[in-house]
Design a protein around this motif. Structure first.
Motif, mmCIF file in Angstrom:
data_model
loop_
_atom_site.group_PDB
_atom_site.id
_atom_site.type_symbol
_atom_site.label_atom_id
_atom_site.label_comp_id
_atom_site.label_asym_id
_atom_site.label_seq_id
_atom_site.Cartn_x
_atom_site.Cartn_y
_atom_site.Cartn_z
ATOM 1 N N VAL A 1 8.750 3.329 -64.440
ATOM 2 C CA VAL A 1 9.757 3.389 -65.585
ATOM 3 C C VAL A 1 9.395 4.189 -66.735
ATOM 4 O O VAL A 1 10.401 4.944 -67.408
ATOM 5 C CB VAL A 1 9.786 1.743 -66.049
ATOM 6 C CG1 VAL A 1 8.482 1.479 -67.020
ATOM 7 C CG2 VAL A 1 10.990 1.842 -67.050
ATOM 8 N N SER B 1 9.368 -5.496 -72.110
ATOM 9 C CA SER B 1 10.693 -5.869 -71.620
ATOM 10 C C SER B 1 10.754 -5.721 -70.127
ATOM 11 O O SER B 1 9.823 -5.278 -69.495
ATOM 12 C CB SER B 1 11.787 -4.816 -72.405
ATOM 13 O OG SER B 1 11.857 -3.779 -71.426
ATOM 14 N N ASP B 2 11.798 -6.460 -69.692
ATOM 15 C CA ASP B 2 11.880 -6.246 -68.168
ATOM 16 C C ASP B 2 12.727 -5.253 -67.465
ATOM 17 O O ASP B 2 13.049 -5.357 -66.580
ATOM 18 C CB ASP B 2 12.619 -7.814 -67.707
ATOM 19 C CG ASP B 2 14.147 -7.708 -68.170
ATOM 20 O OD1 ASP B 2 14.594 -7.137 -69.052
ATOM 21 O OD2 ASP B 2 14.685 -8.937 -67.837
ATOM 22 N N GLU B 3 13.033 -4.347 -68.402
ATOM 23 C CA GLU B 3 13.923 -3.147 -68.118
ATOM 24 C C GLU B 3 13.372 -2.341 -66.963
ATOM 25 O O GLU B 3 14.211 -1.970 -66.050
ATOM 26 C CB GLU B 3 13.955 -2.240 -69.481
ATOM 27 C CG GLU B 3 14.818 -0.921 -68.768
ATOM 28 C CD GLU B 3 14.959 -0.048 -70.247
ATOM 29 O OE1 GLU B 3 14.965 1.255 -69.999
ATOM 30 O OE2 GLU B 3 15.013 -0.646 -71.301
#
Length: 123
Positions: free
Chosen positions: A12, A103-105
């Motif tokens: 990510v 976050s879970d992004e």
């Protein structure tokens, strides 16, 4: 079926994936272990592969403590996606990722599901 084909070899944050954690039990562990061992001579500079195959929290904890969320991909392997051990470990890994990332992004990018029951795959 592999659910999610969105993969670039990067996490990510844009860093290269250096570790892959296979979470599964029974054949969802044994098959990937055998293939990984058979192909080890051809690994080159590819990612290190780790296997978590039981519900023992120590197994997951010792695997996660040496990993970086930015460079780790998780493969959740379950034929039915209802196996308690696999789902528990997958949730533990997801909670670890969210805690580290904030976050879970990044979850869709760094989590892959291998299953015959695509409808059971959730967040």
């Amino acid at each position: 079926a592999v659910v999610s084909t969105q993969s670039t070899g990067k996490g990510v944050t844009g860093k290269r994936i250096t570790d892959v954690v296979n979470i599964g039990i029974g054949g969802s562990d044994l098959g990937p272990v055998m293939v990984t061992e058979a192909l080890k001579p051809f690994r080159g500079d590819g990612p290190s592969v780790h296997f978590v195959s039981n519900i023992d929290g120590t197994h997951m904890a010792t695997t996660l403590e040496k990993l970086n969320y930015e460079t780790t991909m998780f493969v959740i392997a379950s034929k039915t996606f209802t196996t308690l051990e696999t789902i528990t470990n997958a949730k533990t890994a997801r909670a670890w990722f969210i805690k580290k990332a904030g976050s879970d992004e990044g979850c869709p990018r760094q989590y892959k599901a291998v299953t015959t029951t695509e409808a059971k795959v959730g967040n």
